[in-house]
Design a protein around this motif. Structure first.
Motif, PDB file in Angstrom:
ATOM      1  N   TYR A 116       0.800  -1.213   0.000  1.00  0.00           N
ATOM      2  CA  TYR A 116       0.000   0.000   0.000  1.00  0.00           C
ATOM      3  C   TYR A 116       0.840   1.275   0.000  1.00  0.00           C
ATOM      4  O   TYR A 116       0.342   2.342   0.344  1.00  0.00           O
ATOM      5  CB  TYR A 116      -0.929   0.019   1.215  1.00  0.00           C
ATOM      6  CG  TYR A 116      -1.966  -1.083   1.212  1.00  0.00           C
ATOM      7  CD1 TYR A 116      -2.821  -1.240   0.139  1.00  0.00           C
ATOM      8  CD2 TYR A 116      -2.081  -1.952   2.279  1.00  0.00           C
ATOM      9  CE1 TYR A 116      -3.774  -2.243   0.131  1.00  0.00           C
ATOM     10  CE2 TYR A 116      -3.029  -2.960   2.285  1.00  0.00           C
ATOM     11  CZ  TYR A 116      -3.877  -3.104   1.212  1.00  0.00           C
ATOM     12  OH  TYR A 116      -4.811  -4.089   1.209  1.00  0.00           O
ATOM     13  N   ILE A 152      -0.632   4.110  -2.127  1.00  0.00           N
ATOM     14  CA  ILE A 152      -1.861   4.646  -1.546  1.00  0.00           C
ATOM     15  C   ILE A 152      -1.533   5.606  -0.406  1.00  0.00           C
ATOM     16  O   ILE A 152      -2.096   6.699  -0.332  1.00  0.00           O
ATOM     17  CB  ILE A 152      -2.783   3.503  -1.084  1.00  0.00           C
ATOM     18  CG1 ILE A 152      -3.293   2.744  -2.315  1.00  0.00           C
ATOM     19  CG2 ILE A 152      -3.931   4.027  -0.231  1.00  0.00           C
ATOM     20  CD1 ILE A 152      -4.007   1.458  -2.013  1.00  0.00           C
ATOM     21  N   TRP A 201      -2.297   9.636   0.164  1.00  0.00           N
ATOM     22  CA  TRP A 201      -2.896  10.250   1.354  1.00  0.00           C
ATOM     23  C   TRP A 201      -2.095  11.470   1.785  1.00  0.00           C
ATOM     24  O   TRP A 201      -2.661  12.467   2.182  1.00  0.00           O
ATOM     25  CB  TRP A 201      -2.936   9.290   2.525  1.00  0.00           C
ATOM     26  CG  TRP A 201      -3.756   8.074   2.346  1.00  0.00           C
ATOM     27  CD1 TRP A 201      -4.666   7.813   1.361  1.00  0.00           C
ATOM     28  CD2 TRP A 201      -3.739   6.926   3.187  1.00  0.00           C
ATOM     29  NE1 TRP A 201      -5.210   6.573   1.541  1.00  0.00           N
ATOM     30  CE2 TRP A 201      -4.659   6.007   2.649  1.00  0.00           C
ATOM     31  CE3 TRP A 201      -3.032   6.582   4.322  1.00  0.00           C
ATOM     32  CZ2 TRP A 201      -4.899   4.770   3.247  1.00  0.00           C
ATOM     33  CZ3 TRP A 201      -3.271   5.358   4.910  1.00  0.00           C
ATOM     34  CH2 TRP A 201      -4.190   4.465   4.373  1.00  0.00           C
ATOM     35  N   GLY A 256      -9.145   9.368   0.585  1.00  0.00           N
ATOM     36  CA  GLY A 256      -9.820   8.286   1.307  1.00  0.00           C
ATOM     37  C   GLY A 256     -11.288   8.276   0.952  1.00  0.00           C
ATOM     38  O   GLY A 256     -11.711   8.999   0.072  1.00  0.00           O
ATOM     39  N   PRO A 257     -12.088   7.489   1.592  1.00  0.00           N
ATOM     40  CA  PRO A 257     -11.754   6.512   2.607  1.00  0.00           C
ATOM     41  C   PRO A 257     -11.174   5.243   2.002  1.00  0.00           C
ATOM     42  O   PRO A 257     -11.103   5.114   0.777  1.00  0.00           O
ATOM     43  CB  PRO A 257     -13.099   6.230   3.281  1.00  0.00           C
ATOM     44  CG  PRO A 257     -14.110   6.467   2.217  1.00  0.00           C
ATOM     45  CD  PRO A 257     -13.527   7.560   1.342  1.00  0.00           C
ATOM     46  N   ILE A 258     -10.781   4.341   2.878  1.00  0.00           N
ATOM     47  CA  ILE A 258     -10.189   3.087   2.445  1.00  0.00           C
ATOM     48  C   ILE A 258     -11.086   1.944   2.909  1.00  0.00           C
ATOM     49  O   ILE A 258     -12.070   2.164   3.606  1.00  0.00           O
ATOM     50  CB  ILE A 258      -8.768   2.930   3.020  1.00  0.00           C
ATOM     51  CG1 ILE A 258      -8.783   2.976   4.546  1.00  0.00           C
ATOM     52  CG2 ILE A 258      -7.871   4.010   2.453  1.00  0.00           C
ATOM     53  CD1 ILE A 258      -7.439   2.666   5.198  1.00  0.00           C
ATOM     54  N   VAL A 269      -7.386  -1.340   6.499  1.00  0.00           N
ATOM     55  CA  VAL A 269      -7.100  -0.932   7.876  1.00  0.00           C
ATOM     56  C   VAL A 269      -6.530  -2.121   8.645  1.00  0.00           C
ATOM     57  O   VAL A 269      -5.513  -1.999   9.330  1.00  0.00           O
ATOM     58  CB  VAL A 269      -8.367  -0.396   8.585  1.00  0.00           C
ATOM     59  CG1 VAL A 269      -8.108  -0.177  10.074  1.00  0.00           C
ATOM     60  CG2 VAL A 269      -8.851   0.884   7.931  1.00  0.00           C
ATOM     61  N   ALA A 307     -11.171   3.597   8.689  1.00  0.00           N
ATOM     62  CA  ALA A 307     -11.261   3.546   7.229  1.00  0.00           C
ATOM     63  C   ALA A 307     -11.523   4.943   6.660  1.00  0.00           C
ATOM     64  O   ALA A 307     -11.059   5.272   5.568  1.00  0.00           O
ATOM     65  CB  ALA A 307     -12.371   2.584   6.800  1.00  0.00           C
ATOM     66  N   ARG A 308     -12.202   5.788   7.424  1.00  0.00           N
ATOM     67  CA  ARG A 308     -12.466   7.163   6.991  1.00  0.00           C
ATOM     68  C   ARG A 308     -11.391   8.134   7.478  1.00  0.00           C
ATOM     69  O   ARG A 308     -11.020   9.059   6.775  1.00  0.00           O
ATOM     70  CB  ARG A 308     -13.817   7.635   7.514  1.00  0.00           C
ATOM     71  CG  ARG A 308     -14.984   6.938   6.878  1.00  0.00           C
ATOM     72  CD  ARG A 308     -16.254   7.672   7.232  1.00  0.00           C
ATOM     73  NE  ARG A 308     -17.353   7.344   6.359  1.00  0.00           N
ATOM     74  CZ  ARG A 308     -17.496   7.747   5.107  1.00  0.00           C
ATOM     75  NH1 ARG A 308     -16.588   8.470   4.543  1.00  0.00           N
ATOM     76  NH2 ARG A 308     -18.545   7.409   4.410  1.00  0.00           N
ATOM     77  N   GLN A 309     -10.913   7.940   8.704  1.00  0.00           N
ATOM     78  CA  GLN A 309     -10.065   8.930   9.338  1.00  0.00           C
ATOM     79  C   GLN A 309      -8.567   8.757   9.078  1.00  0.00           C
ATOM     80  O   GLN A 309      -7.839   9.750   9.067  1.00  0.00           O
ATOM     81  CB  GLN A 309     -10.311   8.928  10.850  1.00  0.00           C
ATOM     82  CG  GLN A 309     -11.698   9.384  11.228  1.00  0.00           C
ATOM     83  CD  GLN A 309     -11.990  10.790  10.755  1.00  0.00           C
ATOM     84  OE1 GLN A 309     -11.178  11.695  10.922  1.00  0.00           O
ATOM     85  NE2 GLN A 309     -13.151  10.998  10.163  1.00  0.00           N
ATOM     86  N   PRO A 369      -6.684   8.136   6.363  1.00  0.00           N
ATOM     87  CA  PRO A 369      -6.126   8.956   5.279  1.00  0.00           C
ATOM     88  C   PRO A 369      -6.079  10.443   5.637  1.00  0.00           C
ATOM     89  O   PRO A 369      -5.115  11.134   5.284  1.00  0.00           O
ATOM     90  CB  PRO A 369      -7.089   8.704   4.108  1.00  0.00           C
ATOM     91  CG  PRO A 369      -7.696   7.373   4.395  1.00  0.00           C
ATOM     92  CD  PRO A 369      -7.819   7.323   5.893  1.00  0.00           C
ATOM     93  N   TYR A 421      -2.681  12.744   5.962  1.00  0.00           N
ATOM     94  CA  TYR A 421      -2.557  14.002   5.216  1.00  0.00           C
ATOM     95  C   TYR A 421      -2.215  15.160   6.153  1.00  0.00           C
ATOM     96  O   TYR A 421      -1.294  15.935   5.891  1.00  0.00           O
ATOM     97  CB  TYR A 421      -3.848  14.304   4.450  1.00  0.00           C
ATOM     98  CG  TYR A 421      -3.810  15.651   3.772  1.00  0.00           C
ATOM     99  CD1 TYR A 421      -3.197  15.804   2.543  1.00  0.00           C
ATOM    100  CD2 TYR A 421      -4.347  16.779   4.383  1.00  0.00           C
ATOM    101  CE1 TYR A 421      -3.120  17.034   1.920  1.00  0.00           C
ATOM    102  CE2 TYR A 421      -4.283  18.018   3.771  1.00  0.00           C
ATOM    103  CZ  TYR A 421      -3.666  18.150   2.541  1.00  0.00           C
ATOM    104  OH  TYR A 421      -3.598  19.376   1.944  1.00  0.00           O
TER     105      TYR A 421
END
Length: 119
Positions: free
Chosen positions: A53, A56, A60, A67-69, A74, A102-104, A106, A110
């Motif tokens: 990854y 990916i 980020w 994202g999300p991933i 995760v 999965a949302r937070q 990335p 950043y």
């Protein structure tokens, strides 16, 4: 789905845990600080590259909309024991932790890459 999984899912729904990341983001920052201390400045990115990854995670760092991933990602990037630790710290279930990460994750990566005082 087992009775325990069903109860966890119901509890997460009733408390809104799947959407509450109030303590989790802080826990993730602490985790990433630990990874940096143990493995160096690019420790997380290097571990991600080993898992396949790397590109990916590089996205980020460059793009706050990358994202999300997936939850599987995760679980590949963060060890089960660390996910369990996050759950203990936040009072969330492990499935809720994974959903939120999965949302937070990335976004956190950043923000850390673009912080005035890098983490």
């Amino acid at each position: 789905m087992s009775i325990t999984d069903s109860a966890t899912t119901l509890g997460d729904f009733l408390t809104g845990a799947r959407y509450d990341h109030s303590g989790l983001v802080s826990a993730v920052h602490e985790y990433l600080d630990g990874v940096k201390r143990q493995y160096g400045l690019n420790g997380f990115a290097e571990r991600a590259a080993v898992a396949g990854y790397g590109d990916i995670v590089a996205r980020w760092k460059a793009d706050d909309t990358a994202g999300p991933i997936t939850e599987d990602m995760v679980r590949t990037l963060i060890a089960q024991s660390d996910l369990e630790h996050f759950a203990e710290q936040t009072g969330l279930s492990v499935p809720a932790v994974v959903t939120i990460l999965a949302r937070q994750l990335p976004i956190v990566i950043y923000k850390r890459a673009h912080a005035v005082e890098p983490h």
